[in-house]
Design a protein around this motif. Structure first.
Motif, short mmCIF file in Angstrom:
data_model
loop_
_atom_site.label_atom_id
_atom_site.label_comp_id
_atom_site.label_asym_id
_atom_site.label_seq_id
_atom_site.Cartn_x
_atom_site.Cartn_y
_atom_site.Cartn_z
N LYS A 1 77.40 67.42 128.09
CA LYS A 1 76.78 67.87 129.34
C LYS A 1 76.23 66.68 130.11
N PRO A 2 76.25 66.76 131.45
CA PRO A 2 75.62 65.69 132.23
C PRO A 2 74.10 65.84 132.19
N LYS A 3 73.40 64.80 132.58
CA LYS A 3 71.94 64.90 132.60
C LYS A 3 71.49 65.80 133.75
N HIS A 4 70.26 66.25 133.67
CA HIS A 4 69.70 67.16 134.67
C HIS A 4 69.81 66.55 136.07
N VAL B 1 76.18 66.78 138.15
CA VAL B 1 77.28 67.63 137.71
C VAL B 1 78.32 66.74 137.06
N LYS B 2 79.09 67.31 136.14
CA LYS B 2 80.20 66.57 135.56
C LYS B 2 81.49 67.16 136.08
N ASP C 1 77.62 72.10 135.66
CA ASP C 1 76.26 71.60 135.83
C ASP C 1 75.69 71.13 134.50
N PHE C 2 74.39 70.79 134.49
CA PHE C 2 73.77 70.20 133.31
C PHE C 2 73.63 71.19 132.15
N THR C 3 73.82 72.48 132.41
CA THR C 3 73.79 73.46 131.33
C THR C 3 75.20 73.69 130.76
#
Length: 200
Positions: A38-41, A44-45, A67-69
């Motif tokens: 996951k990307p950081k808060h 987006v990845k 998204d980060f989730t």
């Protein structure tokens, strides 16, 4: 004493061989990445992948933005494209996902591709071939519109979702776009990437 010296000479080469079989000390070994991260808060990845068939000179690309989730924000792809190489398809996939991020209003993006050559070219770490020069120009122009863009190479196993979208677009043909709700055939891969046990 002579016997002890001979015994030492026999034992030491064996120990050296055992040590030399390790490429580096075990505590320094870094396991290869095998899971999508996951990307950081706040970021987006954007995973992307290109597909090309040499026999027909046709291919396409696919991309997935999360998204980060780990929740899918958008996904899309395009088939029926003419390319001269796999590299062209991979670079076009990077360009397409950057354009999608722009249109989606995402300003901080991690772009992930399983093409190490393409990532190195985008980052300026490798000489650019003429065939992808115009695509790279578009990518560099697009980068300036973001607050932050990070380009990362990831092995195919960490880029499965984008690969599945690209494969689908190439097999069926045409242009595709999904927002928030993935197609059924993509759901299990997305769930697996974030360790969700629910399956369709």
């Amino acid at each position: 004493m002579v016997g002890q010296v001979e015994e030492y000479r026999v034992v030491v080469p064996i120990q050296a061989l055992l040590v030399n079989e390790l490429s580096r000390p075990p505590d320094l070994c870094k396991a290869a990445q095998t899971l999508w991260q996951k990307p950081k808060h706040g970021m987006v990845k954007a995973n992307c992948d290109g597909v090309w068939f040499e026999q027909t000179m046709r291919g396409g690309f696919g991309w997935v933005i999360r998204d980060f989730t780990g929740w899918m924000m958008q996904a899309g792809g395009q088939g029926d494209m003419f390319y001269g190489s796999t590299l062209m398809a991979e670079m076009d996939a990077i360009r397409a996902v950057l354009f999608a991020c722009q249109q989606g209003g995402f300003s901080r993006v991690v772009v992930e591709s399983d093409s190490q050559v393409a990532i190195k070219m985008v980052k300026g770490e490798r000489a650019v071939t003429v065939e992808v020069d115009s695509i790279l120009f578009d990518i560099q122009t697009a980068i300036r519109e973001f607050q932050e863009v990070i380009f990362i190479f990831a092995p195919r196993i960490c880029n499965k979702a984008a690969h599945e979208v690209a494969t689908f677009a190439c097999r069926v043909g045409g242009s595709y776009y999904w927002e928030f709700i993935p197609p059924d055939w993509l759901f299990n891969t997305l769930a697996g990437d974030v360790n969700v046990r629910v399956r369709l």
